[in-house]
Motif scaffolding. Structure first.
Motif, PDB file in Angstrom:
ATOM      1  N   LEU A  50       3.720   5.750  -5.414  1.00 47.86           N
ATOM      2  CA  LEU A  50       3.655   5.800  -6.872  1.00 47.86           C
ATOM      3  C   LEU A  50       2.558   6.750  -7.334  1.00 47.86           C
ATOM      4  CD1 LEU A  50       4.396   4.707  -9.711  1.00 47.86           C
ATOM      5  CD2 LEU A  50       2.767   2.854  -9.306  1.00 47.86           C
ATOM      6  N   ALA A  51       1.384   6.660  -6.722  1.00 52.98           N
ATOM      7  CA  ALA A  51       0.250   7.501  -7.114  1.00 52.98           C
ATOM      8  C   ALA A  51       0.537   8.973  -6.836  1.00 52.98           C
ATOM      9  CB  ALA A  51      -1.006   7.057  -6.385  1.00 52.98           C
ATOM     10  N   PHE A  52       1.146   9.265  -5.695  1.00 53.51           N
ATOM     11  CA  PHE A  52       1.437  10.656  -5.332  1.00 53.51           C
ATOM     12  C   PHE A  52       2.430  11.274  -6.315  1.00 53.51           C
ATOM     13  CE2 PHE A  52       4.019  13.788  -3.028  1.00 53.51           C
ATOM     14  CZ  PHE A  52       3.021  14.668  -2.617  1.00 53.51           C
ATOM     15  N   ILE A  53       3.525  10.576  -6.571  1.00 55.41           N
ATOM     16  CA  ILE A  53       4.544  11.113  -7.480  1.00 55.41           C
ATOM     17  C   ILE A  53       3.979  11.261  -8.888  1.00 55.41           C
ATOM     18  CG2 ILE A  53       6.783  10.657  -8.560  1.00 55.41           C
ATOM     19  CD1 ILE A  53       7.630   9.259  -5.990  1.00 55.41           C
ATOM     20  N   THR A  54       3.250  10.250  -9.346  1.00 53.92           N
ATOM     21  CA  THR A  54       2.657  10.305 -10.688  1.00 53.92           C
ATOM     22  C   THR A  54       1.698  11.476 -10.824  1.00 53.92           C
ATOM     23  OG1 THR A  54       2.833   7.897 -10.955  1.00 53.92           O
ATOM     24  CG2 THR A  54       1.240   9.045 -12.359  1.00 53.92           C
ATOM     25  N   THR A  55       0.872  11.701  -9.808  1.00 54.43           N
ATOM     26  CA  THR A  55      -0.105  12.790  -9.851  1.00 54.43           C
ATOM     27  C   THR A  55       0.574  14.147  -9.909  1.00 54.43           C
ATOM     28  OG1 THR A  55      -1.697  11.461  -8.599  1.00 54.43           O
ATOM     29  CG2 THR A  55      -2.071  13.835  -8.660  1.00 54.43           C
ATOM     30  N   ILE A  56       1.609  14.338  -9.092  1.00 52.97           N
ATOM     31  CA  ILE A  56       2.324  15.614  -9.084  1.00 52.97           C
ATOM     32  C   ILE A  56       3.020  15.867 -10.420  1.00 52.97           C
ATOM     33  CG2 ILE A  56       4.203  16.921  -8.012  1.00 52.97           C
ATOM     34  CD1 ILE A  56       1.663  16.690  -6.314  1.00 52.97           C
ATOM     35  N   VAL A  57       3.717  14.845 -10.916  1.00 51.24           N
ATOM     36  CA  VAL A  57       4.431  14.989 -12.193  1.00 51.24           C
ATOM     37  C   VAL A  57       3.457  15.300 -13.321  1.00 51.24           C
ATOM     38  CG1 VAL A  57       5.779  13.750 -13.942  1.00 51.24           C
ATOM     39  CG2 VAL A  57       6.374  13.530 -11.522  1.00 51.24           C
TER      40      VAL A  57
ATOM     41  N   PHE B  87       0.836  -1.201   0.000  1.00 48.67           N
ATOM     42  CA  PHE B  87       0.000   0.000   0.000  1.00 48.67           C
ATOM     43  C   PHE B  87       0.874   1.256   0.000  1.00 48.67           C
ATOM     44  CE2 PHE B  87      -2.814  -3.207   1.859  1.00 48.67           C
ATOM     45  CZ  PHE B  87      -3.952  -3.040   1.080  1.00 48.67           C
ATOM     46  N   TYR B  88       1.955   1.202   0.758  1.00 50.07           N
ATOM     47  CA  TYR B  88       2.882   2.339   0.774  1.00 50.07           C
ATOM     48  C   TYR B  88       3.460   2.583  -0.620  1.00 50.07           C
ATOM     49  CZ  TYR B  88       7.295   4.825   1.393  1.00 50.07           C
ATOM     50  OH  TYR B  88       8.343   5.706   1.251  1.00 50.07           O
ATOM     51  N   VAL B  89       3.872   1.502  -1.291  1.00 46.75           N
ATOM     52  CA  VAL B  89       4.421   1.635  -2.646  1.00 46.75           C
ATOM     53  C   VAL B  89       3.355   2.181  -3.591  1.00 46.75           C
ATOM     54  CG1 VAL B  89       5.425   0.402  -4.606  1.00 46.75           C
ATOM     55  CG2 VAL B  89       6.096  -0.213  -2.284  1.00 46.75           C
ATOM     56  N   SER B  90       2.110   1.701  -3.449  1.00 50.89           N
ATOM     57  CA  SER B  90       1.014   2.169  -4.291  1.00 50.89           C
ATOM     58  C   SER B  90       0.774   3.662  -4.106  1.00 50.89           C
ATOM     59  CB  SER B  90      -0.272   1.405  -3.971  1.00 50.89           C
ATOM     60  OG  SER B  90      -0.180   0.050  -4.351  1.00 50.89           O
ATOM     61  N   PHE B  91       0.709   4.104  -2.840  1.00 50.35           N
ATOM     62  CA  PHE B  91       0.453   5.512  -2.560  1.00 50.35           C
ATOM     63  C   PHE B  91       1.622   6.396  -2.977  1.00 50.35           C
ATOM     64  CE2 PHE B  91      -2.540   3.983   0.947  1.00 50.35           C
ATOM     65  CZ  PHE B  91      -3.648   4.131   0.117  1.00 50.35           C
TER      66      PHE B  91
ATOM     67  N   THR C  31       8.646  -2.467  -6.239  1.00 46.25           N
ATOM     68  CA  THR C  31       7.661  -2.376  -7.316  1.00 46.25           C
ATOM     69  C   THR C  31       6.381  -3.162  -7.021  1.00 46.25           C
ATOM     70  OG1 THR C  31       8.570  -4.296  -8.499  1.00 46.25           O
ATOM     71  CG2 THR C  31       9.503  -2.136  -9.025  1.00 46.25           C
ATOM     72  N   LYS C  32       6.330  -3.832  -5.892  1.00 46.99           N
ATOM     73  CA  LYS C  32       5.149  -4.630  -5.561  1.00 46.99           C
ATOM     74  C   LYS C  32       4.075  -3.734  -4.953  1.00 46.99           C
ATOM     75  CE  LYS C  32       3.737  -8.833  -3.092  1.00 46.99           C
ATOM     76  NZ  LYS C  32       4.211  -9.946  -2.240  1.00 46.99           N
ATOM     77  N   VAL C  33       3.057  -3.414  -5.755  1.00 50.72           N
ATOM     78  CA  VAL C  33       1.974  -2.560  -5.293  1.00 50.72           C
ATOM     79  C   VAL C  33       0.828  -3.423  -4.774  1.00 50.72           C
ATOM     80  CG1 VAL C  33       2.600  -0.692  -6.874  1.00 50.72           C
ATOM     81  CG2 VAL C  33       0.990  -2.455  -7.618  1.00 50.72           C
ATOM     82  N   ALA C  34      -0.210  -2.778  -4.231  1.00 46.12           N
ATOM     83  CA  ALA C  34      -1.308  -3.512  -3.599  1.00 46.12           C
ATOM     84  C   ALA C  34      -2.045  -4.409  -4.588  1.00 46.12           C
ATOM     85  CB  ALA C  34      -2.279  -2.526  -2.960  1.00 46.12           C
ATOM     86  N   SER C  35      -2.265  -3.925  -5.810  1.00 50.92           N
ATOM     87  CA  SER C  35      -2.989  -4.730  -6.795  1.00 50.92           C
ATOM     88  C   SER C  35      -2.225  -6.004  -7.150  1.00 50.92           C
ATOM     89  CB  SER C  35      -3.256  -3.903  -8.064  1.00 50.92           C
ATOM     90  OG  SER C  35      -2.040  -3.426  -8.616  1.00 50.92           O
ATOM     91  N   ILE C  36      -0.905  -5.918  -7.213  1.00 51.15           N
ATOM     92  CA  ILE C  36      -0.076  -7.095  -7.478  1.00 51.15           C
ATOM     93  C   ILE C  36      -0.153  -8.063  -6.302  1.00 51.15           C
ATOM     94  CG2 ILE C  36       2.244  -7.922  -7.979  1.00 51.15           C
ATOM     95  CD1 ILE C  36       1.006  -6.289 -10.228  1.00 51.15           C
TER      96      ILE C  36
END
Length: 229
Positions: free
Chosen positions: A19-26, A13-17, A180-185
């Motif tokens: 990833l989502a935070f950085i992607t959203t800002i970029v 979940f930490y990796v997912s969040f 790289t292991k996110v929650a969906s994986i």
């Protein structure tokens, strides 16, 4: 129930969040100028650019993941050049996940911003220009404050979509714990191992977070509409 949740590894979940935070800002800072320019443009190339930006909506994640792997693997000229010259690798790394997520989530940032810019009252722009403000000042002082619902929608939906990514994340990042292991994986792997209890818990957490994210968007958009009426 408490014991069940206490035994959960929250790292995916930490990796997912993250990833989502950085992607959203970029994406916000990269896409905002593009959406603004397109909203003011009457060029014949506008439909072409809009099509490219919306392509990830209809393109299967596996297709996109395959071409990213093909272009940036160590065996490709571009991938070899980036790794040997800059030490950058986009395959099975977190930076690769960010790059792939930015491409795959681009429409979810681009479409709301473009719609917000295009729906803006043109008289506001003309008044700003007549008062001597530059295009840059007009964008940040006039335009953005007047499209807050669109900005909120773009940010939240992009974040939520990135958190729920699976196909392209699996192809580009694989499943490296803490990297790289996110929650969906993690949910996918639990299902493969027939560990349905853990899969249920992870899925319920994702379901609750997705509902909360969408509720925030609709709540504040409705509040903004009520304030204008």
């Amino acid at each position: 129930m408490i014991e069940l949740f206490s035994s959960i590894n929250f790292t995916p979940f930490y990796v997912s969040f993250k990833l989502a935070f950085i992607t959203t800002i970029v994406l916000f800072f990269a896409v905002m100028p593009l959406a603004w320019c397109l909203s003011q443009s009457k060029s014949h190339l506008k439909p072409f650019v809009e099509t490219l930006a919306a392509l990830p909506l209809v393109l299967p994640p596996t297709v996109m993941g395959f071409y990213i792997l093909f272009a940036f693997s160590k065996n490709s000229p571009l991938g070899a050049f980036l790794e040997q010259t800059f030490g950058i690798s986009f395959v099975f790394t977190f930076s690769g996940l960010v790059f792939a997520s930015c491409i795959y989530s681009l429409p979810f940032m681009f479409q709301p911003l473009l719609s917000g810019f295009e729906s803006l009252n043109k008289n506001l722009l003309e008044a700003s220009y007549l008062s001597g403000k530059s295009k840059f000042a007009t964008l940040f002082l006039i335009v953005l404050p007047n499209i807050k619902p669109s900005i909120l929608t773009a940010l939240v939906i992009t974040f939520a979509h990135t958190v729920g990514e699976f196909g392209i994340v699996l192809m580009i990042g694989g499943s490296i714990d803490g990297e790289t292991k996110v929650a969906s994986i993690a949910i996918y792997e639990f299902a493969e191992l027939l560990d349905f209890k853990s899969a249920h818990v992870y899925s319920l957490i994702m379901l609750a977070m997705s509902f909360l994210v969408l509720f925030v968007v609709y709540f504040f958009n409705q509040k903004a509409k009520n304030a204008r009426s």
